[in-house]
Design an enzyme around this catalytic site. Structure first.
Site, short mmCIF file in Angstrom:
data_model
loop_
_atom_site.label_atom_id
_atom_site.label_comp_id
_atom_site.label_asym_id
_atom_site.label_seq_id
_atom_site.Cartn_x
_atom_site.Cartn_y
_atom_site.Cartn_z
N PHE A 163 -2.18 11.90 -9.12
CA PHE A 163 -0.98 11.96 -8.30
C PHE A 163 -0.42 10.55 -8.23
O PHE A 163 -1.16 9.56 -8.27
CB PHE A 163 -1.26 12.51 -6.90
CG PHE A 163 -2.18 11.66 -6.07
CD1 PHE A 163 -1.69 10.69 -5.22
CD2 PHE A 163 -3.55 11.86 -6.14
CE1 PHE A 163 -2.55 9.91 -4.46
CE2 PHE A 163 -4.41 11.09 -5.37
CZ PHE A 163 -3.91 10.12 -4.52
N HIS A 182 6.56 -6.27 -11.74
CA HIS A 182 7.65 -5.38 -11.38
C HIS A 182 7.08 -4.09 -10.81
O HIS A 182 6.21 -3.47 -11.40
CB HIS A 182 8.52 -5.07 -12.60
CG HIS A 182 9.66 -4.15 -12.31
ND1 HIS A 182 10.69 -4.50 -11.49
CD2 HIS A 182 9.90 -2.88 -12.73
CE1 HIS A 182 11.55 -3.49 -11.42
NE2 HIS A 182 11.09 -2.49 -12.15
N LEU A 184 7.63 -0.26 -9.58
CA LEU A 184 8.50 0.90 -9.71
C LEU A 184 8.57 1.67 -8.39
O LEU A 184 7.63 1.67 -7.60
CB LEU A 184 7.98 1.84 -10.80
CG LEU A 184 7.89 1.28 -12.22
CD1 LEU A 184 7.42 2.37 -13.17
CD2 LEU A 184 9.23 0.73 -12.67
N TRP A 192 7.21 7.64 -15.36
CA TRP A 192 6.38 6.79 -16.20
C TRP A 192 5.04 7.46 -16.52
O TRP A 192 4.60 7.46 -17.66
CB TRP A 192 6.12 5.46 -15.51
CG TRP A 192 5.36 4.50 -16.37
CD1 TRP A 192 5.87 3.60 -17.25
CD2 TRP A 192 3.94 4.39 -16.46
NE1 TRP A 192 4.85 2.93 -17.88
CE2 TRP A 192 3.66 3.39 -17.42
CE3 TRP A 192 2.88 5.03 -15.83
CZ2 TRP A 192 2.36 3.01 -17.75
CZ3 TRP A 192 1.58 4.67 -16.17
CH2 TRP A 192 1.34 3.66 -17.12
N ASP A 273 -6.96 11.79 -1.64
CA ASP A 273 -5.89 12.64 -2.16
C ASP A 273 -5.06 13.16 -0.98
O ASP A 273 -5.63 13.72 -0.04
CB ASP A 273 -6.50 13.80 -2.94
CG ASP A 273 -5.48 14.67 -3.65
OD1 ASP A 273 -4.28 14.45 -3.41
OD2 ASP A 273 -5.88 15.55 -4.41
#
Length: 550
Positions: A163, A182, A184, A192, A273
């Site tokens: 996940f 960087h 995201l 990605w 999770d």
């Protein structure tokens, strides 16, 4: 089969670029891109089952092994971290600088092998302009683990699960302060990871050249049409594709669980999770949690069903209102399921190496060991129960043995005397097998280091390597040097860009914010060298000598 780290190093070399760009003041042609891969893992051990058993059924026997891979580069190949005296710097930090890390937990049951991508992170010190080193390392490592599991259990489904939710740092403390790292956002991260897993849909091997491979994506609150915008559009064979949704119902059938079973028996519970935390809350509401007081009638509790969530569709709808998915945040759940198509005929598996190992060590072929099984009777021969072999009485002197703790050794390194030999060869193979205690200590040390700038990152790298080497009693670094051979713009299909997952958090990328520079002119000799992408020479995988760690 190639079961050592050497095959992984060769795959990495084929995916990594042949040249890199240095920013530490080194003039002249771009040097060959090389890094060092270090791999630690644990043996299988019994663990809590991934799935709650349906009412009236026993929990599935499940075993767990942890796999952790880090990739580092020398200081001369880093970006955004110039230092004063480079020669002295390189002399005192020969271990390089950690740049990419990924952890995968492998859960094994009788019918299913699940690879859960637990954590992944980058520091930002590895240049990540295309082709991306980060995506190459993570994608190749996951694919290599899948191939290893398929070779061990050719008739078993293999599932890759993760996940994705973005966070500035996860495995490398302080790395978010590095300007070249960087980060995201959630939506970029999900896309990605989908592209990072996409090469799995092109997996072919000698074991089963045409397995059925399907990818799945679920984002709570998103319709199937909206999910398609996140999925790769690369062409694949007819039996391989990306699909909106999840494979949980099909996986339940593989496990012998009917689709009408309670949702808690269809959903896996991974560490940290977000959906596992939601499942725990639902269990608490109806008194299904361990050691929880009974708050409902015994018959209702025995049914194993939640009050507010009656099926999988309702579960994903409710997930959209959870804290992890609210406030504009997006969490993506991804799966890739590799299902063998060609089934071995009855008895074929008994003649193979994998079948012999599986039957003798696990006893899963018909519930009995292959070594104790008689030949299959012909129609003219009635079936008879196997004879009990008479054991000869033991004779000779009694040799005492050293006592052992149940479940393995108390040492932080090997669990048996066989592992001592592996430690001696670890320096050559790059593959280090630790006990779970030793593995946890290595991870604990990493999470208490600092990677805010190049100098402290290099010192932290040296400290982490020395810690693992000291735990294992080695005399030098066990890492394996990998030299990229892929020409510019070429690499493993579908690999190229960023990383990060775990705990509903942790996803980072070195790609954005970088300015692509024009390539310098190279002579014909350099061009000839860079185009030889299919030849893995003697220097592709090598071990550099290291001094004793003091």
């Amino acid at each position: 089969m190639k079961g050592t780290i050497t095959s992984l190093a060769e795959d990495l070399a084929a995916a990594l670029p042949a040249q890199t760009t240095s920013n530490l003041g080194i003039e002249g042609p771009s040097p060959a891109f090389e890094g060092k891969v270090r791999y630690i893992h644990t043996p299988l051990k019994p663990c809590d089952p991934l799935f709650s058993p349906p009412p009236g059924h026993e929990p599935e026997r499940t075993r767990l092994s942890s796999h952790f891979l880090v990739f580092s580069v020398s200081a001369s190949h880093t970006v955004g971290g110039a230092v004063g005296d480079l020669s002295q710097y390189l002399k005192h930090h020969e271990e390089g600088v950690l740049g990419i890390a990924i952890e995968v937990l492998v859960y094994t049951t009788k019918h299913l092998t699940t690879l859960f991508v637990s954590k992944a992170d980058t520091t930002g010190y590895i240049p990540n302009h295309p082709p991306s080193r980060t995506k190459a390392v993570c994608g190749v490592f996951i694919r290599w683990l899948v191939k290893q599991e398929r070779q061990r259990h050719p008739n078993r489904k293999v599932v890759v699960s993760l996940f994705a939710r973005a966070q500035s740092q996860y495995l490398f403390p302080g790395s978010a302060e590095h300007a070249n790292k960087h980060i995201l956002d959630d939506r970029q991260l999900i896309k990605w990871w989908a592209t990072a897993l996409d090469p799995l849909l092109n997996l072919y091997d000698d074991l089963d050249p045409v397995p059925n491979i399907q990818g799945y994506l679920t984002i709570p609150g998103y319709s199937p049409q909206e999910l398609k915008t996140y999925l790769p559009r690369t062409p694949h064979p007819p039996n391989r594709s990306w699909n909106p949704g999840n494979p949980l119902a099909d996986l339940a059938a593989t496990r012998g669980v009917p689709p009408t079973a309670p949702p808690r028996s269809l959903l896996p519970r991974f560490p940290d999770d977000p959906k596992a935390r939601f499942m725990q809350d639902l269990d608490d509401e109806v008194g299904l949690a361990e050691d929880a007081p009974v708050t409902v009638s015994p018959s209702k509790r025995k049914s194993g069903r939640w009050d507010s969530v009656r099926d999988l569709a309702r579960f994903w709808e409710a997930m959209d209102f959870r804290q992890e998915c609210a406030s504009g945040r997006v969490v993506g759940f991804l799966w890739v399921v590799v299902s063998p198509v060609a089934k071995l005929e009855s008895g074929d598996e008994l003649h193979g190496e994998a079948g012999l190992s599986q039957a003798s060590s696990q006893g899963v072929l018909g519930g009995e060991s292959f070594l104790a099984r008689d030949a299959t009777p012909t129609p003219s021969q009635p079936s008879r129960s196997p004879r009990k072999r008479r054991r000869k009485p033991l004779t000779g002197p009694i040799v005492s043995r050293q006592p052992r703790l149940k479940g393995g050794s108390s040492s932080l390194t090997a669990t048996s005397t066989e592992l001592n030999g592996m430690l001696n060869s670890a320096v050559r193979s790059g593959d280090l097998l630790l006990t779970h205690e030793g593995y946890d200590k290595a991870m604990h040390t990493l999470l208490h280091l600092d990677f805010a700038n190049l100098d402290v990152a290099a010192r932290s790298t040296s400290k982490w390597v020395a810690e693992v080497v000291g735990v294992c009693g080695l005399v030098e670094d066990w890492g394996l040097v990998v030299v990229g051979v892929a020409e510019a713009g070429v690499g493993v299909k579908g690999l190229g860009g960023m990383v990060g997952v775990g705990n509903g958090q942790g996803v980072v990328n070195d790609l954005g914010g970088m300015v692509r520079k024009k390539r310098k002119a190279v002579d014909e000799a350099q061009v000839a060298t860079s185009t030889a992408v299919n030849v893995l020479g003697e220097g592709v995988v090598r071990k550099k000598p290291k001094p004793l760690v003091t």
